[in-house]
Design a protein around this motif. Structure first.
Motif, short mmCIF file in Angstrom:
data_model
loop_
_atom_site.label_atom_id
_atom_site.label_comp_id
_atom_site.label_asym_id
_atom_site.label_seq_id
_atom_site.Cartn_x
_atom_site.Cartn_y
_atom_site.Cartn_z
N ALA A 21 0.81 -1.22 0.00
CA ALA A 21 0.00 0.00 0.00
C ALA A 21 0.85 1.27 0.00
CB ALA A 21 -0.93 0.00 1.21
N ASP A 22 2.09 1.16 0.45
CA ASP A 22 2.98 2.31 0.49
C ASP A 22 3.83 2.44 -0.77
OD1 ASP A 22 2.03 2.85 3.04
OD2 ASP A 22 3.64 1.71 4.02
N LEU A 23 3.63 1.55 -1.74
CA LEU A 23 4.45 1.51 -2.95
C LEU A 23 3.59 1.57 -4.21
CD1 LEU A 23 6.74 -1.37 -1.68
CD2 LEU A 23 7.37 1.05 -1.82
N PRO A 24 2.72 2.59 -4.35
CA PRO A 24 1.78 2.62 -5.47
C PRO A 24 2.47 2.67 -6.84
CG PRO A 24 1.75 4.72 -4.33
CD PRO A 24 2.58 3.77 -3.49
N LEU A 25 3.59 3.37 -6.96
CA LEU A 25 4.28 3.45 -8.25
C LEU A 25 4.79 2.07 -8.65
CD1 LEU A 25 5.40 5.14 -10.59
CD2 LEU A 25 7.44 5.53 -9.20
N LEU A 26 5.42 1.37 -7.73
CA LEU A 26 5.92 0.03 -8.02
C LEU A 26 4.77 -0.93 -8.32
CD1 LEU A 26 8.20 -2.01 -8.28
CD2 LEU A 26 8.11 -2.32 -5.79
N TYR B 221 3.42 -7.39 2.12
CA TYR B 221 4.73 -6.79 1.90
C TYR B 221 5.33 -7.26 0.59
CZ TYR B 221 4.48 -5.46 6.78
OH TYR B 221 4.08 -4.90 7.97
N LEU B 222 6.19 -6.41 0.03
CA LEU B 222 6.96 -6.77 -1.15
C LEU B 222 8.42 -6.90 -0.76
CD1 LEU B 222 5.46 -4.43 -3.89
CD2 LEU B 222 4.77 -6.75 -3.28
N TYR B 223 9.04 -7.92 -1.32
CA TYR B 223 10.46 -8.18 -1.10
C TYR B 223 11.18 -8.26 -2.43
CZ TYR B 223 10.08 -9.21 3.87
OH TYR B 223 9.91 -9.10 5.23
N ALA B 224 12.42 -7.77 -2.48
CA ALA B 224 13.29 -7.91 -3.65
C ALA B 224 14.39 -8.90 -3.30
CB ALA B 224 13.90 -6.57 -4.01
N VAL B 225 14.75 -9.72 -4.27
CA VAL B 225 15.79 -10.72 -4.04
C VAL B 225 17.13 -10.18 -4.53
CG1 VAL B 225 16.56 -13.08 -4.50
CG2 VAL B 225 14.11 -12.58 -4.35
N ASP B 226 18.09 -10.16 -3.62
CA ASP B 226 19.47 -9.88 -3.99
C ASP B 226 20.04 -11.23 -4.41
OD1 ASP B 226 22.05 -8.98 -4.31
OD2 ASP B 226 22.44 -8.71 -2.18
N VAL B 227 20.09 -11.47 -5.70
CA VAL B 227 20.41 -12.79 -6.26
C VAL B 227 21.88 -13.14 -6.05
CG1 VAL B 227 20.47 -14.18 -8.37
CG2 VAL B 227 18.57 -12.59 -7.97
#
Length: 149
Positions: free
Chosen positions: A114-119, A140-146
């Motif tokens: 909800a805090d990341l509308p652009l993404l 929540y959204l998470y990004a993976v540092d591969v």
């Protein structure tokens, strides 16, 4: 991550793979752009984490790849979210009958959806369904540092 970073992770992972794995992927290997398109076509992943008592845990999550960054969801009050908060190391698998993508790395929290509308808007445009997350979802959204892929 960028698409170039994703390609570097692919190249490094293949170079470090066993001879059998290298032989399996030598003729049909996906490049970074292909991995990104594949993830955005499937848009579901199994995310593996470790519980507080060191047991393995796997959960299905929504996933997308935007500009080389693999992003997945974690629902409030889920075992997945609790595990990520305690230990952010993950293995993530995206699969269909034609391909498999297996990723290992560290999951970095991006924040509440909800805090990341652009993404969310960018991820929605990647989806064949016209949305990335369900209406009103508060996870929540998470990004993976591969590290390997």
């Amino acid at each position: 991550m960028t698409v170039d970073d994703l390609q570097q992770a692919l190249d490094t992972s293949l170079a470090a793979a066993s001879p059998l794995t290298r032989s399996l992927f030598s003729g049909s290997r996906l490049r970074a752009g292909g991995v990104q398109r594949f993830i955005n076509t499937v848009m579901a992943a199994t995310v593996a984490t470790v519980t507080a008592d060191s047991q393995p845990h796997a959960a299905v999550a929504l996933v997308a790849c935007h500009s080389g960054t693999i992003i997945f969801t974690a629902s409030p009050r889920s075992v997945l979210l609790a595990n990520l908060r305690r230990n952010p190391i993950v293995a993530l698998t995206v699969t269909n009958p034609e391909h498999d993508v297996i990723v290992r790395g560290r999951a970095d929290v991006l924040g509440k959806a909800a805090d990341l509308p652009l993404l969310i808007g960018q991820l929605r445009r990647l989806s064949k369904k016209g949305r990335f997350i369900p209406e009103g979802w508060h996870g929540y959204l998470y990004a993976v540092d591969v590290k390997t892929i």
